[in-house]
Design an enzyme around this catalytic site. Sequence first.
Site, PDB file in Angstrom:
ATOM      1  N   GLU A 125     -48.290  13.467  26.693  1.00 21.01           N
ATOM      2  CA  GLU A 125     -48.112  14.054  25.518  1.00 21.01           C
ATOM      3  C   GLU A 125     -49.143  14.355  25.003  1.00 21.01           C
ATOM      4  OE1 GLU A 125     -45.163  13.117  22.048  1.00 21.01           O
ATOM      5  OE2 GLU A 125     -45.660  14.801  21.559  1.00 21.01           O
TER       6      GLU A 125
ATOM      7  N   ARG B 158     -46.227  -2.368  29.501  1.00 16.32           N
ATOM      8  CA  ARG B 158     -47.072  -1.411  28.948  1.00 16.32           C
ATOM      9  C   ARG B 158     -48.639  -2.739  28.599  1.00 16.32           C
ATOM     10  NH1 ARG B 158     -45.650   2.610  25.118  1.00 16.32           N
ATOM     11  NH2 ARG B 158     -47.452   2.009  23.960  1.00 16.32           N
TER      12      ARG B 158
ATOM     13  N   LYS C  54     -50.845   5.404  19.192  1.00 14.95           N
ATOM     14  CA  LYS C  54     -51.907   7.122  18.607  1.00 14.95           C
ATOM     15  C   LYS C  54     -51.890   6.857  17.076  1.00 14.95           C
ATOM     16  CE  LYS C  54     -50.725   9.586  22.593  1.00 14.95           C
ATOM     17  NZ  LYS C  54     -49.935  10.937  23.032  1.00 14.95           N
TER      18      LYS C  54
HETATM   19  P1  ATP Z   1     -46.077   8.425  21.480  1.00 11.89           P
HETATM   20  O1  ATP Z   1     -44.917   8.751  22.510  1.00 11.89           O
HETATM   21  O2  ATP Z   1     -46.077   7.579  20.867  1.00 11.89           O
HETATM   22  O3  ATP Z   1     -46.925   9.927  21.986  1.00 11.89           O
HETATM   23  P2  ATP Z   1     -47.576   7.753  24.745  1.00 11.89           P
HETATM   24  O4  ATP Z   1     -48.585   6.329  24.290  1.00 11.89           O
HETATM   25  O5  ATP Z   1     -46.713   7.011  25.280  1.00 11.89           O
HETATM   26  O6  ATP Z   1     -47.412   7.401  22.749  1.00 11.89           O
HETATM   27  P3  ATP Z   1     -47.997   9.789  26.041  1.00 11.89           P
HETATM   28  O7  ATP Z   1     -48.591  10.854  25.669  1.00 11.89           O
HETATM   29  O8  ATP Z   1     -46.692  10.043  25.846  1.00 11.89           O
HETATM   30  O9  ATP Z   1     -47.932   8.423  24.570  1.00 11.89           O
HETATM   31  O10 ATP Z   1     -47.843   8.523  27.486  1.00 11.89           O
HETATM   32  C1  ATP Z   1     -48.344   9.116  28.619  1.00 11.89           C
HETATM   33  C2  ATP Z   1     -47.665   8.229  29.357  1.00 11.89           C
HETATM   34  O11 ATP Z   1     -48.812   7.049  28.826  1.00 11.89           O
HETATM   35  C3  ATP Z   1     -46.194   7.389  29.700  1.00 11.89           C
HETATM   36  O12 ATP Z   1     -45.811   7.640  31.048  1.00 11.89           O
HETATM   37  C4  ATP Z   1     -46.257   6.218  29.002  1.00 11.89           C
HETATM   38  O13 ATP Z   1     -45.158   5.170  29.306  1.00 11.89           O
HETATM   39  C5  ATP Z   1     -48.163   5.614  28.946  1.00 11.89           C
HETATM   40  N1  ATP Z   1     -48.323   4.503  28.445  1.00 11.89           N
HETATM   41  C6  ATP Z   1     -48.882   5.127  27.186  1.00 11.89           C
HETATM   42  N2  ATP Z   1     -48.602   4.197  26.706  1.00 11.89           N
HETATM   43  C7  ATP Z   1     -48.961   2.286  27.821  1.00 11.89           C
HETATM   44  C8  ATP Z   1     -48.900   1.861  27.622  1.00 11.89           C
HETATM   45  N3  ATP Z   1     -50.113   0.645  26.445  1.00 11.89           N
HETATM   46  N4  ATP Z   1     -49.360   1.233  28.668  1.00 11.89           N
HETATM   47  C9  ATP Z   1     -49.058   1.086  29.537  1.00 11.89           C
HETATM   48  N5  ATP Z   1     -48.466   2.387  30.027  1.00 11.89           N
HETATM   49  C10 ATP Z   1     -48.806   3.384  28.802  1.00 11.89           C
END
Ligand code: ATP
Length: 572
Positions: free
Chosen positions: A34, A271, A281
């Site tokens: 995102e 994760r 974030k």
């Molecule tokens: P938010 O949903 O709070 O904006 P997010 O960290 O989920 O934050 P995204 O941009 O939706 O951010 O994440 C993009 C991809 O990265 C998703 O597929 C998510 O599952 C993966 N991702 C995010 N954080 C992690 C992490 N700590 N470890 C592994 N994969 C992650």
Amino acid sequence: MEEERSLNFIEQIVEKDLQEGVNDGRIQTRFPPEPNGYLHIGHVKAICLDFGIAEKYNGICNLRFDDTNPAKEDTEYVETIERDIAWLGFKWGKIFYASDYFEQLYDLAIRFIKEGKAYVDEQTPEQIAEQKGTPTEPGVASPYRDRPVEENLRLFQAMQNGEIEEGRMVLRAKIDMAHPNMHFRDPIMYRIITSHPHHRTGRRWNVYPMYDFAHGQSDYFEGVTHSICTLEFEVHRPLYDYFLDQITGANFIGMSPYGPDYRPKQREFNRLNITYTVMSKRKMLQLVQEHLVAGWDDPRMPTVCGLRRRGYTPTAIRNFMDRIGYTKVEGMIDQGLLEHTIREDLKETAPRICAIFDPVKLVITNYEGNGEILVGENIDGHPELGTREMPFARELYIERGDFLEEADNKFYRLSPNGREVRLKNAYIIQATGCEKDANGNITTVFATYDPTSKSGTEGGNRKTKATINWVECSSALEAEVRLYDRLFAVENPAAEEGDFRDLLNPDSLKVVTAKVEGSLRSELHAPIIQNGIEQENHYQLLKQGYFVVDPDTTAEHLVLNRTCSLKDNYLK
Ligand code: ATP
Ligand code: MG
């Protein structure tokens, strides 16, 4: 790391699908950030898997910006995300945006309404939440659940036309208010957002799809075969499948070029969490906005741009991901392992130079030379990796701590006690005395040298108990050296009570002014290009650690950041 490793569970799934000819043997993944913040090392774990699977199995990995919430998203983030992925060395197939599908998703929502599978709810978010029930108690149906189709159509169109205030109505899927999976209790499909224009579609839309309705469909429109995400989405998977069931197989309505039998499958992995940092974030944004760090790319931040500025290399980061692997179990990774992987990489590649952090002047009283140039190997014992010129003269800088006016016999470095000490890559010297200022601080150390003891000559083989570093005074560069340490003082700030900002490590940055070998000067402006991307200049400062040239560096002002210390306690 070249060591053989067994297949991770996602690779096993992919190989099985390939054997069974699922989706005609096509492998397509996507990385779906995102654009509401900077990428952090957690995202890199997902990136390495999404791009890695595609690379390994001759597939494609596309980049898809999941831009369904205009209130938080911006093109600034789109650009940094692309830059970070390219720096890591990954190549995407195409770039897509969830907003590319707003038209199709809207049409699909209309279709759901017409088929009696969705309704407009006028309750407040609080009321809707109250009616959800609990995993053991069924929810309560909304009074609007059985609205006639015509009314739902008219209201949804009014929502999109901007006739309804933000927050006043939502479109919900009509599934099952008693379902054991809470996500099936009439999940929200669409909400109204009129307060912010969308960074790509401007004011075209007043309604925006929710993650659950947008993500699976976007995967489907693009032809994704393996939709890999983190474990918290496991409970969403049945809903992902439910929405796809409505448009694939017997219900196929032609929204994908791959026919009725094609459908993407969601798979989940653990994760990444790392000690002594935060990976949310929202918290990172707070640190930036409140100036608790210098920006998203502050070298203490776990962001990709922060790690880059700290001196991490794409190779080290990717090796780290290989090492920790992919499982179905959440856990916490020791930051020491991350530091271990960067040391492993830089040990082999970073040229070594001298830098004196707490300088005191050394005068070699019997040295009469003029313009002598000594030679240092970039990496000791590896002349094939290059050498550098080290001007030598009568006046040098050495570390203050390398001289003691009165030393016991356990101190092997300089002291006016007749003991011989080697100057690295140069001569053997003996201290003869020192000079002090009115406060008793030593200002100059005096020594004599042995002209027959030069390194690289026969006399150079003579052993001493200690070797010390030095930098020739007139050619030395002055550098601002930023000594970074861990951002938080506690292992898991997210798990502690109270405000996470109170847990910041007060000693995460110290700045010193150092004297650095002049040989660095010529290299500073020679960029290193790898995969078409400019990489940073890394050095090992002897006895001090690994350092990288900071982008704040100008022709007059050299700035070095400490990536990590030399000592590696991780494997012990
Ligand atoms: P938010 O949903 O709070 O904006 P997010 O960290 O989920 O934050 P995204 O941009 O939706 O951010 O994440 C993009 C991809 O990265 C998703 O597929 C998510 O599952 C993966 N991702 C995010 N954080 C992690 C992490 N700590 N470890 C592994 N994969 C992650
Ligand atoms: Mg997310």
